[in-house]
Design a protein around this motif. Sequence first.
Motif, PDB file in Angstrom:
ATOM      1  N   VAL A 225     -91.082 -24.850  27.521  1.00 60.71           N
ATOM      2  CA  VAL A 225     -90.312 -26.548  27.038  1.00 60.71           C
ATOM      3  C   VAL A 225     -89.022 -26.179  26.815  1.00 60.71           C
ATOM      4  CG1 VAL A 225     -90.718 -28.800  27.004  1.00 60.71           C
ATOM      5  CG2 VAL A 225     -92.648 -27.067  26.886  1.00 60.71           C
ATOM      6  N   LEU A 226     -88.712 -25.678  25.771  1.00 60.83           N
ATOM      7  CA  LEU A 226     -87.424 -25.888  24.813  1.00 60.83           C
ATOM      8  C   LEU A 226     -86.088 -24.955  25.856  1.00 60.83           C
ATOM      9  CD1 LEU A 226     -85.570 -26.983  22.611  1.00 60.83           C
ATOM     10  CD2 LEU A 226     -85.542 -25.006  21.460  1.00 60.83           C
ATOM     11  N   VAL A 227     -86.970 -23.757  26.263  1.00 60.36           N
ATOM     12  CA  VAL A 227     -85.763 -23.258  26.981  1.00 60.36           C
ATOM     13  C   VAL A 227     -85.245 -24.432  28.868  1.00 60.36           C
ATOM     14  CG1 VAL A 227     -85.447 -20.959  28.473  1.00 60.36           C
ATOM     15  CG2 VAL A 227     -86.216 -21.034  25.645  1.00 60.36           C
ATOM     16  N   LEU A 228     -86.950 -24.434  28.416  1.00 59.45           N
ATOM     17  CA  LEU A 228     -86.631 -25.569  29.985  1.00 59.45           C
ATOM     18  C   LEU A 228     -85.405 -26.671  30.006  1.00 59.45           C
ATOM     19  CD1 LEU A 228     -87.408 -25.873  32.902  1.00 59.45           C
ATOM     20  CD2 LEU A 228     -89.567 -26.912  32.150  1.00 59.45           C
TER      21      LEU A 228
ATOM     22  N   LEU B  89     -78.267 -27.818  30.947  1.00 60.72           N
ATOM     23  CA  LEU B  89     -76.945 -27.171  31.542  1.00 60.72           C
ATOM     24  C   LEU B  89     -76.864 -26.967  32.833  1.00 60.72           C
ATOM     25  CD1 LEU B  89     -74.537 -24.760  31.046  1.00 60.72           C
ATOM     26  CD2 LEU B  89     -76.112 -22.979  30.909  1.00 60.72           C
ATOM     27  N   ALA B  90     -77.684 -27.694  33.785  1.00 65.61           N
ATOM     28  CA  ALA B  90     -77.543 -27.514  35.225  1.00 65.61           C
ATOM     29  C   ALA B  90     -77.214 -28.626  35.332  1.00 65.61           C
ATOM     30  CB  ALA B  90     -78.871 -27.229  35.797  1.00 65.61           C
ATOM     31  N   LEU B  91     -77.465 -29.724  35.062  1.00 67.54           N
ATOM     32  CA  LEU B  91     -76.657 -31.404  35.413  1.00 67.54           C
ATOM     33  C   LEU B  91     -75.209 -31.577  34.573  1.00 67.54           C
ATOM     34  CD1 LEU B  91     -80.069 -33.368  33.985  1.00 67.54           C
ATOM     35  CD2 LEU B  91     -78.603 -32.867  35.949  1.00 67.54           C
ATOM     36  N   TYR B  92     -74.842 -30.490  33.885  1.00 66.89           N
ATOM     37  CA  TYR B  92     -73.791 -30.656  33.107  1.00 66.89           C
ATOM     38  C   TYR B  92     -72.674 -30.062  34.270  1.00 66.89           C
ATOM     39  CZ  TYR B  92     -69.425 -29.665  30.672  1.00 66.89           C
ATOM     40  OH  TYR B  92     -68.429 -29.437  29.377  1.00 66.89           O
TER      41      TYR B  92
ATOM     42  N   LEU C 206     -69.090 -31.211  36.255  1.00 72.62           N
ATOM     43  CA  LEU C 206     -68.007 -30.613  36.730  1.00 72.62           C
ATOM     44  C   LEU C 206     -67.384 -30.411  37.469  1.00 72.62           C
ATOM     45  CD1 LEU C 206     -68.439 -28.097  33.599  1.00 72.62           C
ATOM     46  CD2 LEU C 206     -67.123 -30.496  33.514  1.00 72.62           C
ATOM     47  N   VAL C 207     -68.625 -30.366  38.859  1.00 76.48           N
ATOM     48  CA  VAL C 207     -68.141 -30.389  39.783  1.00 76.48           C
ATOM     49  C   VAL C 207     -67.928 -32.164  40.990  1.00 76.48           C
ATOM     50  CG1 VAL C 207     -68.727 -29.735  42.369  1.00 76.48           C
ATOM     51  CG2 VAL C 207     -68.998 -27.785  40.316  1.00 76.48           C
ATOM     52  N   THR C 208     -69.502 -32.455  41.015  1.00 77.32           N
ATOM     53  CA  THR C 208     -69.573 -33.646  41.647  1.00 77.32           C
ATOM     54  C   THR C 208     -68.888 -34.184  41.336  1.00 77.32           C
ATOM     55  OG1 THR C 208     -71.438 -34.374  40.137  1.00 77.32           O
ATOM     56  CG2 THR C 208     -71.269 -32.945  41.733  1.00 77.32           C
ATOM     57  N   ARG C 209     -67.949 -34.527  39.930  1.00 73.99           N
ATOM     58  CA  ARG C 209     -67.453 -35.278  39.646  1.00 73.99           C
ATOM     59  C   ARG C 209     -65.885 -36.105  40.083  1.00 73.99           C
ATOM     60  NH1 ARG C 209     -66.840 -36.407  33.239  1.00 73.99           N
ATOM     61  NH2 ARG C 209     -65.998 -38.592  33.692  1.00 73.99           N
ATOM     62  N   PRO C 210     -65.293 -34.630  40.059  1.00 76.18           N
ATOM     63  CA  PRO C 210     -63.894 -35.240  40.549  1.00 76.18           C
ATOM     64  C   PRO C 210     -64.250 -34.636  42.475  1.00 76.18           C
ATOM     65  CG  PRO C 210     -64.254 -33.031  39.641  1.00 76.18           C
ATOM     66  CD  PRO C 210     -65.572 -33.563  39.541  1.00 76.18           C
ATOM     67  N   ILE C 211     -64.910 -34.191  42.917  1.00 75.50           N
ATOM     68  CA  ILE C 211     -65.502 -34.351  44.294  1.00 75.50           C
ATOM     69  C   ILE C 211     -65.554 -36.000  44.169  1.00 75.50           C
ATOM     70  CG2 ILE C 211     -66.716 -34.352  46.393  1.00 75.50           C
ATOM     71  CD1 ILE C 211     -65.379 -31.671  45.085  1.00 75.50           C
ATOM     72  N   ALA C 212     -66.604 -36.627  43.788  1.00 73.03           N
ATOM     73  CA  ALA C 212     -66.220 -38.460  43.751  1.00 73.03           C
ATOM     74  C   ALA C 212     -64.869 -38.671  43.489  1.00 73.03           C
ATOM     75  CB  ALA C 212     -67.162 -38.958  43.184  1.00 73.03           C
ATOM     76  N   ALA C 213     -64.432 -38.184  42.977  1.00 72.71           N
ATOM     77  CA  ALA C 213     -63.566 -39.190  42.915  1.00 72.71           C
ATOM     78  C   ALA C 213     -61.993 -38.564  43.417  1.00 72.71           C
ATOM     79  CB  ALA C 213     -62.945 -38.402  41.290  1.00 72.71           C
ATOM     80  N   LEU C 214     -61.952 -38.041  44.867  1.00 68.13           N
ATOM     81  CA  LEU C 214     -61.208 -37.604  45.109  1.00 68.13           C
ATOM     82  C   LEU C 214     -61.852 -37.969  45.964  1.00 68.13           C
ATOM     83  CD1 LEU C 214     -60.554 -33.495  45.293  1.00 68.13           C
ATOM     84  CD2 LEU C 214     -59.169 -35.539  44.679  1.00 68.13           C
ATOM     85  N   ALA C 215     -63.045 -37.924  46.410  1.00 73.37           N
ATOM     86  CA  ALA C 215     -63.463 -38.628  48.024  1.00 73.37           C
ATOM     87  C   ALA C 215     -62.584 -40.488  47.512  1.00 73.37           C
ATOM     88  CB  ALA C 215     -64.793 -38.963  47.488  1.00 73.37           C
ATOM     89  N   GLU C 216     -63.320 -40.540  46.253  1.00 70.87           N
ATOM     90  CA  GLU C 216     -62.474 -42.537  45.849  1.00 70.87           C
ATOM     91  C   GLU C 216     -61.293 -42.411  46.383  1.00 70.87           C
ATOM     92  OE1 GLU C 216     -62.802 -45.927  42.750  1.00 70.87           O
ATOM     93  OE2 GLU C 216     -63.829 -43.609  41.902  1.00 70.87           O
TER      94      GLU C 216
END
Length: 446
Positions: free
Chosen positions: A3-6, A12-15, A19-29
């Motif tokens: 469970v700890l590894v999961l 880590l995947a969300l983080y 890192l990719v989606t926030r700049p992309i969203a900011a660029l779209a805005e």
Amino acid sequence: LTVLVLFATTWLALYLSKLVTRPIAALAEATQEISRGRLDYRVEVTAADEIGDLVGSFNRMAEELEISRRQIEASSHDLSAANVALEQRRRQIETILESIPTGVMSLDAGRKITHVNQALLRLFSTGEGEPSPSISVGSNLKDVFSADLVEDLEPLLRRADRMGNTTTQVEIGVRGTRLNVAVTVATLQKLGYVLVFEDLSDLLKAQKQAAWREVARRVAHEIKNPLTPIALSAERIRRHLRRGTPPDASSLQIVQSCAETIGTAVETLRNLVNEFSALARFPAAQPVPADINSIVEGTLAMFNGRLDGIHVQTFLSSDLPKVMADSEAIKRVLANIVDNAAEAMNGSLVREIQISTALLANREAVEISISDTGHGVTQELKERLFLPYFSTKKRGTGLGLAIVSRILEDHHGSIRVEENQPVGTRFVIELPLYPQEAASPAAQHA
């Protein structure tokens, strides 16, 4: 442990995704804001690697767009100010053109009217204040003016193409009368022409009235001069006759002397009358194609043996095209000027007359130059030299150059007076070429 590894993997995947989606969203805005015109909007989100480069490039692009818009706005403001200034200048020029008493017309390259002012409409009006209906923007030059005036204007337009601008004086028939008009034509390169019409009729009329008043005054003075010796001689003869004594040698000598005085005075009056008759009833010139060099040579032949002590030089250009000239009338013109030149050199150490002819291809004319080494003329004399009864000589009636000017006017030619170098006076005559010769003088004299 699983469970700890999961959990760690999910976090880590969300983080990493943020890192990719926030700049992309900011660029779209940011793209949306830029599209709304907010060129000062910038992406504030930090990013790394290629996403960071993309954010940086976007911000630089937005900054450049903002700078470009400011430059465009400044240029637009300057352009608007320039347009306002041009419009004010145009209105000012139109106001000036509508206010001046000189007629102005502009033509495009196809000889169609693009502008006329009120003075021109008044000049060519058909009645009391009624402008000519044919003079309107878009009309062709040939549809507006008479065939005679168009024939006079065509050479001026061609000459303006070659020289930039040109001026001449023409007679125009308007409302049943003849107007003396100075026409100036200036070319606008390939854009068209500007024609300026200045009515000189009143000025010329005033000048003629002033000239003829001077004529009347001088004529009265010249007539009184010979009348005085006539009256005195007649009185002496009358006194001798009253004595009633047979005439002796002394009396006969007195009577003979008085008769000679009367005869001389009468001859002076006859010459005066003849000169005025020549001016008032001078036959109209009948120009025909003629060789100007032959006319010059014929004129000089008239002076054979009469120019003692004067060195005459001729520089006659060969192969000149024919001019429109009445040979006898032009001989009279040249003879008068040569005679004046000879008279002007009395007392001069160097007595020389030079006569030259040359082609003026750019003016479709031939120039005849006659220069002397006499005492020359002042600017004041130049302005009065061709007026009737004005003379710088002690003898003569002062009508010679007035007749010269009259003859050249009949030939549509011109005459001017210049200073000769190093001393003396230079008369320059221009005569128009025969039309067929004027078509291509440059080709014939290349």
